[in-house]
Design a protein around this motif. Sequence first.
Motif, PDB file in Angstrom:
ATOM      1  N   GLY A  24     -16.610   1.521 -13.575  1.00  0.00           N
ATOM      2  CA  GLY A  24     -15.507   1.224 -12.664  1.00  0.00           C
ATOM      3  C   GLY A  24     -15.917   1.027 -11.218  1.00  0.00           C
ATOM      4  O   GLY A  24     -15.065   0.725 -10.364  1.00  0.00           O
ATOM      5  N   LEU A  25     -17.203   1.165 -10.916  1.00  0.00           N
ATOM      6  CA  LEU A  25     -17.628   1.133  -9.515  1.00  0.00           C
ATOM      7  C   LEU A  25     -17.422  -0.221  -8.850  1.00  0.00           C
ATOM      8  O   LEU A  25     -17.134  -0.302  -7.654  1.00  0.00           O
ATOM      9  N   ASP A  26     -17.565  -1.310  -9.600  1.00  0.00           N
ATOM     10  CA  ASP A  26     -17.463  -2.638  -8.994  1.00  0.00           C
ATOM     11  C   ASP A  26     -16.082  -2.903  -8.410  1.00  0.00           C
ATOM     12  O   ASP A  26     -15.946  -3.603  -7.402  1.00  0.00           O
ATOM     13  N   GLU A  27     -15.051  -2.358  -9.043  1.00  0.00           N
ATOM     14  CA  GLU A  27     -13.690  -2.630  -8.578  1.00  0.00           C
ATOM     15  C   GLU A  27     -13.055  -1.460  -7.847  1.00  0.00           C
ATOM     16  O   GLU A  27     -11.970  -1.592  -7.274  1.00  0.00           O
ATOM     17  N   ARG A  28     -13.691  -0.333  -7.854  1.00  0.00           N
ATOM     18  CA  ARG A  28     -13.125   0.864  -7.249  1.00  0.00           C
ATOM     19  C   ARG A  28     -13.191   0.776  -5.724  1.00  0.00           C
ATOM     20  O   ARG A  28     -14.165   0.286  -5.150  1.00  0.00           O
ATOM     21  N   ALA A  29     -12.147   1.253  -5.036  1.00  0.00           N
ATOM     22  CA  ALA A  29     -12.224   1.399  -3.585  1.00  0.00           C
ATOM     23  C   ALA A  29     -13.300   2.428  -3.276  1.00  0.00           C
ATOM     24  O   ALA A  29     -13.456   3.419  -4.002  1.00  0.00           O
ATOM     25  N   VAL A  30     -14.055   2.204  -2.205  1.00  0.00           N
ATOM     26  CA  VAL A  30     -15.174   3.094  -1.926  1.00  0.00           C
ATOM     27  C   VAL A  30     -14.720   4.471  -1.436  1.00  0.00           C
ATOM     28  O   VAL A  30     -15.220   5.488  -1.901  1.00  0.00           O
ATOM     29  N   PRO A  31     -13.762   4.593  -0.504  1.00  0.00           N
ATOM     30  CA  PRO A  31     -13.342   5.939  -0.062  1.00  0.00           C
ATOM     31  C   PRO A  31     -12.595   6.675  -1.173  1.00  0.00           C
ATOM     32  O   PRO A  31     -12.003   6.068  -2.072  1.00  0.00           O
ATOM     33  N   PRO A  32     -12.600   8.003  -1.141  1.00  0.00           N
ATOM     34  CA  PRO A  32     -11.871   8.778  -2.148  1.00  0.00           C
ATOM     35  C   PRO A  32     -10.368   8.670  -1.941  1.00  0.00           C
ATOM     36  O   PRO A  32      -9.888   8.386  -0.843  1.00  0.00           O
ATOM     37  N   GLU A  33      -9.605   8.912  -3.003  1.00  0.00           N
ATOM     38  CA  GLU A  33      -8.153   8.865  -2.930  1.00  0.00           C
ATOM     39  C   GLU A  33      -7.535  10.257  -2.751  1.00  0.00           C
ATOM     40  O   GLU A  33      -6.405  10.381  -2.278  1.00  0.00           O
ATOM     41  N   ALA A  34      -8.251  11.286  -3.157  1.00  0.00           N
ATOM     42  CA  ALA A  34      -7.702  12.650  -3.142  1.00  0.00           C
ATOM     43  C   ALA A  34      -8.399  13.498  -2.086  1.00  0.00           C
ATOM     44  O   ALA A  34      -9.549  13.254  -1.726  1.00  0.00           O
ATOM     45  N   SER A  35      -7.702  14.521  -1.615  1.00  0.00           N
ATOM     46  CA  SER A  35      -8.256  15.458  -0.644  1.00  0.00           C
ATOM     47  C   SER A  35      -8.909  16.627  -1.371  1.00  0.00           C
ATOM     48  O   SER A  35      -8.782  16.785  -2.592  1.00  0.00           O
ATOM     49  N   VAL A  36      -9.582  17.466  -0.614  1.00  0.00           N
ATOM     50  CA  VAL A  36     -10.157  18.690  -1.177  1.00  0.00           C
ATOM     51  C   VAL A  36      -9.066  19.537  -1.824  1.00  0.00           C
ATOM     52  O   VAL A  36      -9.229  20.051  -2.950  1.00  0.00           O
ATOM     53  N   ALA A  37      -7.931  19.674  -1.130  1.00  0.00           N
ATOM     54  CA  ALA A  37      -6.834  20.475  -1.675  1.00  0.00           C
ATOM     55  C   ALA A  37      -6.314  19.897  -2.988  1.00  0.00           C
ATOM     56  O   ALA A  37      -5.969  20.648  -3.917  1.00  0.00           O
ATOM     57  N   ASP A  38      -6.244  18.568  -3.071  1.00  0.00           N
ATOM     58  CA  ASP A  38      -5.775  17.924  -4.302  1.00  0.00           C
ATOM     59  C   ASP A  38      -6.695  18.262  -5.476  1.00  0.00           C
ATOM     60  O   ASP A  38      -6.234  18.564  -6.585  1.00  0.00           O
ATOM     61  N   VAL A  39      -8.004  18.189  -5.240  1.00  0.00           N
ATOM     62  CA  VAL A  39      -8.960  18.449  -6.319  1.00  0.00           C
ATOM     63  C   VAL A  39      -8.922  19.920  -6.721  1.00  0.00           C
ATOM     64  O   VAL A  39      -8.972  20.257  -7.917  1.00  0.00           O
ATOM     65  N   ILE A  40      -8.812  20.816  -5.738  1.00  0.00           N
ATOM     66  CA  ILE A  40      -8.702  22.247  -6.062  1.00  0.00           C
ATOM     67  C   ILE A  40      -7.483  22.508  -6.934  1.00  0.00           C
ATOM     68  O   ILE A  40      -7.544  23.258  -7.921  1.00  0.00           O
ATOM     69  N   SER A  41      -6.375  21.869  -6.597  1.00  0.00           N
ATOM     70  CA  SER A  41      -5.156  22.047  -7.380  1.00  0.00           C
ATOM     71  C   SER A  41      -5.354  21.569  -8.816  1.00  0.00           C
ATOM     72  O   SER A  41      -4.906  22.219  -9.769  1.00  0.00           O
ATOM     73  N   ALA A  42      -6.043  20.426  -8.954  1.00  0.00           N
ATOM     74  CA  ALA A  42      -6.260  19.884 -10.298  1.00  0.00           C
ATOM     75  C   ALA A  42      -7.233  20.742 -11.106  1.00  0.00           C
ATOM     76  O   ALA A  42      -7.088  20.876 -12.329  1.00  0.00           O
ATOM     77  N   LEU A  43      -8.201  21.333 -10.442  1.00  0.00           N
ATOM     78  CA  LEU A  43      -9.153  22.188 -11.142  1.00  0.00           C
ATOM     79  C   LEU A  43      -8.514  23.501 -11.573  1.00  0.00           C
ATOM     80  O   LEU A  43      -8.867  24.073 -12.616  1.00  0.00           O
ATOM     81  N   GLY A  44      -7.566  23.985 -10.760  1.00  0.00           N
ATOM     82  CA  GLY A  44      -6.968  25.297 -11.010  1.00  0.00           C
ATOM     83  C   GLY A  44      -7.738  26.370 -10.266  1.00  0.00           C
ATOM     84  O   GLY A  44      -8.964  26.320 -10.167  1.00  0.00           O
ATOM     85  N   THR A  45      -7.038  27.346  -9.740  1.00  0.00           N
ATOM     86  CA  THR A  45      -7.676  28.353  -8.897  1.00  0.00           C
ATOM     87  C   THR A  45      -7.847  29.705  -9.578  1.00  0.00           C
ATOM     88  O   THR A  45      -8.567  30.559  -9.055  1.00  0.00           O
ATOM     89  N   ASP A  46      -7.227  29.916 -10.719  1.00  0.00           N
ATOM     90  CA  ASP A  46      -7.335  31.208 -11.399  1.00  0.00           C
ATOM     91  C   ASP A  46      -8.510  31.205 -12.368  1.00  0.00           C
ATOM     92  O   ASP A  46      -8.615  30.323 -13.234  1.00  0.00           O
ATOM     93  N   LEU A  47      -9.404  32.162 -12.214  1.00  0.00           N
ATOM     94  CA  LEU A  47     -10.526  32.289 -13.146  1.00  0.00           C
ATOM     95  C   LEU A  47      -9.986  32.658 -14.523  1.00  0.00           C
ATOM     96  O   LEU A  47      -9.262  33.643 -14.655  1.00  0.00           O
ATOM     97  N   PRO A  48     -10.303  31.884 -15.565  1.00  0.00           N
ATOM     98  CA  PRO A  48      -9.776  32.184 -16.904  1.00  0.00           C
ATOM     99  C   PRO A  48     -10.212  33.564 -17.384  1.00  0.00           C
ATOM    100  O   PRO A  48     -11.302  34.042 -17.077  1.00  0.00           O
ATOM    101  N   GLU A  49      -9.332  34.201 -18.140  1.00  0.00           N
ATOM    102  CA  GLU A  49      -9.645  35.517 -18.691  1.00  0.00           C
ATOM    103  C   GLU A  49     -10.641  35.430 -19.835  1.00  0.00           C
ATOM    104  O   GLU A  49     -11.379  36.379 -20.101  1.00  0.00           O
ATOM    105  N   GLY A  50     -10.656  34.284 -20.530  1.00  0.00           N
ATOM    106  CA  GLY A  50     -11.540  34.145 -21.682  1.00  0.00           C
ATOM    107  C   GLY A  50     -12.273  32.819 -21.671  1.00  0.00           C
ATOM    108  O   GLY A  50     -12.120  32.013 -20.746  1.00  0.00           O
ATOM    109  N   PRO A  51     -13.085  32.572 -22.699  1.00  0.00           N
ATOM    110  CA  PRO A  51     -13.902  31.365 -22.769  1.00  0.00           C
ATOM    111  C   PRO A  51     -13.054  30.100 -22.943  1.00  0.00           C
ATOM    112  O   PRO A  51     -11.915  30.140 -23.437  1.00  0.00           O
ATOM    113  N   THR A  52     -13.631  28.972 -22.546  1.00  0.00           N
ATOM    114  CA  THR A  52     -13.056  27.645 -22.767  1.00  0.00           C
ATOM    115  C   THR A  52     -14.120  26.790 -23.436  1.00  0.00           C
ATOM    116  O   THR A  52     -15.305  26.883 -23.094  1.00  0.00           O
ATOM    117  N   ASP A  53     -13.723  25.971 -24.376  1.00  0.00           N
ATOM    118  CA  ASP A  53     -14.661  25.091 -25.061  1.00  0.00           C
ATOM    119  C   ASP A  53     -15.397  24.219 -24.039  1.00  0.00           C
ATOM    120  O   ASP A  53     -14.770  23.624 -23.157  1.00  0.00           O
TER     121      ASP A  53
END
Length: 456
Positions: A24-53
């Motif tokens: 997708g790099l050829d057609e992608r806009a070069v600057p990012p679309e999301a902020s640091v806060a946006d990515v943190i929100s998408a990742l989730g801030t709570d450490l899981p209690e158990g394993p994840t696949d």
Amino acid sequence: MDRSAEAAPALDRAHEHALAWLGGLDERAVPPEASVADVISALGTDLPEGPTDPAEVVDLLARAADPGLTAMPSGRFFGFVIGGTHPAAMAADWLTSAWDQNAGLRTVTPAATAIEDVAEAWVLDLLGLPADSAVGFVTGGTMANFTCLAAGRDAVLSRVGWDVGEKGLVGSPGVRVLAGAERHDSVDLVLRYLGLGAPELVPVDAEGRIDPAALRERLEDGDDRPTVVALQAGNVHSGAFDPFDEAIAAAHEHGAWVHVDGAFGLFAAASPAHRDLTRGFEAADSWATDAHKTLNVPYDCGLAIVRDPTALRAAMSMHGDYLIQDEAGDPFEKVPELSRRARAVTVWAVLRSLGRSGVAELVERLARHARAFADGIAGIDGAEVLNDVVFTQVCAAFGDDARTLDVVRRMMEDGTAWTSGSRWHDRAVLRISVSNWSTTDEDVARALEALRAAAT
């Protein structure tokens, strides 16, 4: 345990996401679309209690990070001198992670050491540097400068009978460092790390090249402290190279150690068309470069090259009874780290893939694109190219500072290409750095079209 079966689902998902990103790099806009806060929100801030696949973890990571990624590997990123990742180096880097070798000891990791030995010899041959020099594979240009200047500091003090390793710097005669007024700021940073303080600045010409007559005058001013002279192969704004013949001769006449900071410019020596820019640099005592710039290997990989291997090992090596050391010398003796990644693998892969002619063609293509940018900008009403474009850097202004900064802002908003703002000669400039192997003529044309629109 079948390790391949355990790892396969996550690796398969990583492979799919990596190919989707690259595709997708050829057609992608070069600057990012999301902020640091946006990515943190998408990742989730709570450490899981158990394993994840693991495969699910990879999916989440790719999905959350994607909007916050800058298309730095794109052929239209010209904001900093950072290069891209050549396909051979990318694949070799994946293998490096899978092999998981702590590449410090010759006897313990013979494959990693053998690859490093070959890559070291090829780098020295390609650049035309003394074949018996030592090459340390460090994290980047800053640590390459650190490693080389540490060797230089210790060596010049040793010549006057002061052992830094035993006595430290307190009470020493001190070390005088002379550098051009337009040296890269990482040189100052490294000197701070080394306890040497700020360099004494030597006047430069309009392109940022050190004035050899002024350097000689400083060397003859009666200050008899041990001396290091820091020169530059590739000014960050103009791309200019110091006059090595005259400067190195003057420095050596006065017993100084000469270091060349060639973060992106050192590989000009690999190109017959640009080798003259580095004329005489092989007489220096040490050289630093970033392999992830002009050579286009992944982060993090810098090269610290020192003419005298003994001086490098005296500054960097250590001993531990638990270490299995080899009389032939170990890779960790040439770098600051004891534990480290097998960084030489990607350097070997790029050099093996491109060969001598391919590296020359890569360097010449980057410089040709820079020249095309300069020619295109010169045709924009009110635009002015401020530097003599001798290598891969272009600095332009579009009238007064306010208008130039407005053009920089418009380019970032457009997103077609990333071109950074800076200040040079007390003027706001738009700076273009061409360093990615994948940049094409079409990429340059698209960026110039966006620049014309931003300027009008």
